[in-house]
Design a protein around this motif. Structure first.
Motif, PDB file in Angstrom:
ATOM      1  N   HIS A 133       3.449  -3.942  16.465  1.00 29.82           N
ATOM      2  CA  HIS A 133       4.204  -4.504  15.356  1.00 29.82           C
ATOM      3  C   HIS A 133       3.282  -5.337  14.468  1.00 29.82           C
ATOM      4  O   HIS A 133       2.536  -6.184  14.963  1.00 29.82           O
ATOM      5  CB  HIS A 133       5.335  -5.398  15.870  1.00 29.82           C
ATOM      6  N   PHE A 134       3.329  -5.095  13.162  1.00 28.45           N
ATOM      7  CA  PHE A 134       2.595  -5.875  12.169  1.00 28.45           C
ATOM      8  C   PHE A 134       3.590  -6.728  11.385  1.00 28.45           C
ATOM      9  O   PHE A 134       4.718  -6.280  11.107  1.00 28.45           O
ATOM     10  CB  PHE A 134       1.850  -4.949  11.203  1.00 28.45           C
ATOM     11  N   ASP A 135       3.178  -7.937  11.010  1.00 29.40           N
ATOM     12  CA  ASP A 135       4.043  -8.801  10.207  1.00 29.40           C
ATOM     13  C   ASP A 135       4.119  -8.261   8.774  1.00 29.40           C
ATOM     14  O   ASP A 135       3.117  -8.257   8.051  1.00 29.40           O
ATOM     15  CB  ASP A 135       3.504 -10.232  10.206  1.00 29.40           C
ATOM     16  N   TYR A 136       5.266  -7.821   8.370  1.00 27.20           N
ATOM     17  CA  TYR A 136       5.472  -7.235   7.050  1.00 27.20           C
ATOM     18  C   TYR A 136       5.105  -8.212   5.927  1.00 27.20           C
ATOM     19  O   TYR A 136       4.688  -7.800   4.843  1.00 27.20           O
ATOM     20  CB  TYR A 136       6.939  -6.814   6.927  1.00 27.20           C
ATOM     21  N   ASP A 137       5.239  -9.509   6.185  1.00 29.30           N
ATOM     22  CA  ASP A 137       5.067 -10.517   5.134  1.00 29.30           C
ATOM     23  C   ASP A 137       3.617 -10.942   4.919  1.00 29.30           C
ATOM     24  O   ASP A 137       3.349 -11.784   4.052  1.00 29.30           O
ATOM     25  CB  ASP A 137       5.914 -11.754   5.437  1.00 29.30           C
ATOM     26  N   GLU A 138       2.682 -10.401   5.673  1.00 30.87           N
ATOM     27  CA  GLU A 138       1.271 -10.692   5.411  1.00 30.87           C
ATOM     28  C   GLU A 138       0.824 -10.010   4.117  1.00 30.87           C
ATOM     29  O   GLU A 138       1.420  -9.026   3.684  1.00 30.87           O
ATOM     30  CB  GLU A 138       0.396 -10.214   6.562  1.00 30.87           C
ATOM     31  N   SER A 139      -0.234 -10.513   3.522  1.00 36.05           N
ATOM     32  CA  SER A 139      -0.824  -9.882   2.331  1.00 36.05           C
ATOM     33  C   SER A 139      -1.820  -8.827   2.801  1.00 36.05           C
ATOM     34  O   SER A 139      -3.034  -9.049   2.824  1.00 36.05           O
ATOM     35  CB  SER A 139      -1.523 -10.935   1.456  1.00 36.05           C
ATOM     36  N   TRP A 140      -1.299  -7.683   3.195  1.00 39.10           N
ATOM     37  CA  TRP A 140      -2.151  -6.638   3.752  1.00 39.10           C
ATOM     38  C   TRP A 140      -3.027  -6.013   2.684  1.00 39.10           C
ATOM     39  O   TRP A 140      -2.570  -5.697   1.593  1.00 39.10           O
ATOM     40  CB  TRP A 140      -1.307  -5.553   4.427  1.00 39.10           C
ATOM     41  N   THR A 141      -4.291  -5.872   3.015  1.00 44.76           N
ATOM     42  CA  THR A 141      -5.255  -5.298   2.094  1.00 44.76           C
ATOM     43  C   THR A 141      -6.296  -4.549   2.911  1.00 44.76           C
ATOM     44  O   THR A 141      -6.232  -4.527   4.140  1.00 44.76           O
ATOM     45  CB  THR A 141      -5.911  -6.395   1.238  1.00 44.76           C
ATOM     46  N   VAL A 142      -7.262  -3.945   2.242  1.00 47.50           N
ATOM     47  CA  VAL A 142      -8.346  -3.255   2.934  1.00 47.50           C
ATOM     48  C   VAL A 142      -9.644  -3.516   2.183  1.00 47.50           C
ATOM     49  O   VAL A 142      -9.719  -3.318   0.972  1.00 47.50           O
ATOM     50  CB  VAL A 142      -8.110  -1.731   3.013  1.00 47.50           C
ATOM     51  N   GLY A 143     -10.641  -4.037   2.874  1.00 51.34           N
ATOM     52  CA  GLY A 143     -11.967  -4.136   2.303  1.00 51.34           C
ATOM     53  C   GLY A 143     -12.271  -5.373   1.494  1.00 51.34           C
ATOM     54  O   GLY A 143     -13.302  -5.423   0.837  1.00 51.34           O
ATOM     55  N   ASN A 144     -11.409  -6.391   1.525  1.00 48.45           N
ATOM     56  CA  ASN A 144     -11.773  -7.647   0.856  1.00 48.45           C
ATOM     57  C   ASN A 144     -11.171  -8.825   1.602  1.00 48.45           C
ATOM     58  O   ASN A 144     -10.291  -8.663   2.460  1.00 48.45           O
ATOM     59  CB  ASN A 144     -11.361  -7.641  -0.626  1.00 48.45           C
ATOM     60  N   GLU A 145     -11.649 -10.014   1.256  1.00 46.22           N
ATOM     61  CA  GLU A 145     -11.283 -11.228   1.981  1.00 46.22           C
ATOM     62  C   GLU A 145     -10.064 -11.933   1.406  1.00 46.22           C
ATOM     63  O   GLU A 145      -9.653 -12.976   1.904  1.00 46.22           O
ATOM     64  CB  GLU A 145     -12.473 -12.194   1.975  1.00 46.22           C
ATOM     65  N   LEU A 146      -9.468 -11.388   0.359  1.00 46.35           N
ATOM     66  CA  LEU A 146      -8.378 -12.081  -0.336  1.00 46.35           C
ATOM     67  C   LEU A 146      -7.052 -11.979   0.399  1.00 46.35           C
ATOM     68  O   LEU A 146      -6.134 -12.741   0.136  1.00 46.35           O
ATOM     69  CB  LEU A 146      -8.230 -11.527  -1.760  1.00 46.35           C
ATOM     70  N   MET A 155       0.832  -1.204   0.000  1.00 47.75           N
ATOM     71  CA  MET A 155       0.000   0.000   0.000  1.00 47.75           C
ATOM     72  C   MET A 155       0.867   1.255   0.000  1.00 47.75           C
ATOM     73  O   MET A 155       1.969   1.261   0.545  1.00 47.75           O
ATOM     74  CB  MET A 155      -0.891   0.056   1.248  1.00 47.75           C
ATOM     75  N   ARG A 156       0.322   2.303  -0.591  1.00 46.88           N
ATOM     76  CA  ARG A 156       0.975   3.608  -0.511  1.00 46.88           C
ATOM     77  C   ARG A 156       0.943   4.101   0.941  1.00 46.88           C
ATOM     78  O   ARG A 156       0.034   3.772   1.692  1.00 46.88           O
ATOM     79  CB  ARG A 156       0.275   4.628  -1.396  1.00 46.88           C
ATOM     80  N   GLU A 157       1.928   4.893   1.306  1.00 49.45           N
ATOM     81  CA  GLU A 157       2.022   5.378   2.677  1.00 49.45           C
ATOM     82  C   GLU A 157       0.796   6.188   3.081  1.00 49.45           C
ATOM     83  O   GLU A 157       0.300   6.058   4.202  1.00 49.45           O
ATOM     84  CB  GLU A 157       3.296   6.214   2.855  1.00 49.45           C
ATOM     85  N   ASP A 158       0.285   7.017   2.169  1.00 49.72           N
ATOM     86  CA  ASP A 158      -0.871   7.835   2.525  1.00 49.72           C
ATOM     87  C   ASP A 158      -2.099   6.975   2.793  1.00 49.72           C
ATOM     88  O   ASP A 158      -2.913   7.286   3.668  1.00 49.72           O
ATOM     89  CB  ASP A 158      -1.154   8.882   1.440  1.00 49.72           C
ATOM     90  N   LYS A 159      -2.231   5.851   2.068  1.00 53.74           N
ATOM     91  CA  LYS A 159      -3.366   4.959   2.306  1.00 53.74           C
ATOM     92  C   LYS A 159      -3.227   4.261   3.649  1.00 53.74           C
ATOM     93  O   LYS A 159      -4.206   4.121   4.396  1.00 53.74           O
ATOM     94  CB  LYS A 159      -3.474   3.928   1.184  1.00 53.74           C
ATOM     95  N   VAL A 160      -2.014   3.816   3.982  1.00 55.08           N
ATOM     96  CA  VAL A 160      -1.786   3.183   5.282  1.00 55.08           C
ATOM     97  C   VAL A 160      -2.152   4.151   6.407  1.00 55.08           C
ATOM     98  O   VAL A 160      -2.812   3.773   7.377  1.00 55.08           O
ATOM     99  CB  VAL A 160      -0.321   2.732   5.414  1.00 55.08           C
TER     100      VAL A 160
END
Length: 246
Positions: free
Chosen positions: A90-103, A19-24
């Motif tokens: 702390h968040f795990d950097y290697d997760e597939s971080w997303t927003v608003g979906n189950e994928l 994600m872009r920094e502004d979105k995070v």
């Protein structure tokens, strides 16, 4: 009545690559807002000053004897108040971080949960609570009564200042519209789902079925969204555009 405000200063050290920094930053602000909406807490991001909450995206061993394990498994962890690393998340950097979906793994929901810990909340035994120990994708993001009672026990309820009610309210919707007796201002397919908009509310349709908890405030999904949407669409790059007015 005097309004007592409890200010806290969060800071982000590193960001996820998806994600872009502004979105995070917007997502983390929304995650904090679920707690500030019901308490006297306020949050203001700082860069160079000393922070009360320090947020980082890290991999495997990262200096706190609580290593991450790559995709899946441990998603994040936070340190409670009055501990040696109080305020750290702390968040795990290697997760597939997303927003608003189950994928992938929804950053909004995980962040709101971890902010609860860093503010002093333990896990909740109530099924479906934001502070439940088990991650499950759920929208819209909202606190259960157990979450609300827990955070207000620690910090007290939010005290509302008096609000002037406008005299002309013919076109102002103050409560959720009736799904069966309303028209709509806009409709759009976003992230593969169908959304209908009316004033500041949205309906969410997935696989032909209205999702539970709707209509809900559209700002639960998109912070800063206009209150009266005339049109909306998602472009080929995944950007979501909202238009206000004609």
């Amino acid at each position: 009545m005097k309004l007592h405000i409890i200010p806290l200063k969060p800071q982000i050290q590193r960001f996820p690559w998806q994600m872009r920094e502004d979105k995070v930053k917007r997502v983390l602000q929304e995650a904090l807002k679920v707690w500030s909406d019901v308490t006297p807490l306020t949050f203001t991001e700082v860069i160079s000053q000393e922070a009360d909450i320090v947020i980082d995206f890290a991999r495997y061993w990262h200096g706190d004897n609580l290593p991450f394990d790559g995709p899946g498994g441990i998603l994040a962890h936070a340190f409670f108040p009055r501990t040696h690393r109080e305020g750290d998340i702390h968040f795990d950097y290697d997760e597939s971080w997303t927003v608003g979906n189950e994928l992938g793994t929804d950053l909004l929901q995980v962040a709101a949960h971890e902010f609860g810990h860093v503010l002093g909340l333990q896990h909740s035994l109530e099924p479906g609570a934001l502070m439940s120990p088990f991650y499950s994708f759920s929208y819209p993001l909202q606190l259960s009564e157990d979450d609300k009672k827990g955070i207000q026990y620690l910090y007290g309820p939010r005290l509302q200042a008096s609000v002037q009610i406008p005299t002309e309210t013919n076109e102002i919707i103050t409560s959720a519209p009736d799904s069966c007796h309303t028209d709509f201002d806009a409709v759009s397919v976003i992230r593969g789902e169908l959304f209908f908009f009316k004033a500041s509310y949205a309906w969410r349709i997935r696989e032909g079925r209205l999702q539970a908890g709707y209509p809900a405030l559209a700002s639960r999904h998109w912070r800063g969204i206009p209150e009266n949407i005339g049109a909306a669409y998602e472009d080929k790059k995944g950007n979501i555009w909202f238009f206000e007015g004609g």
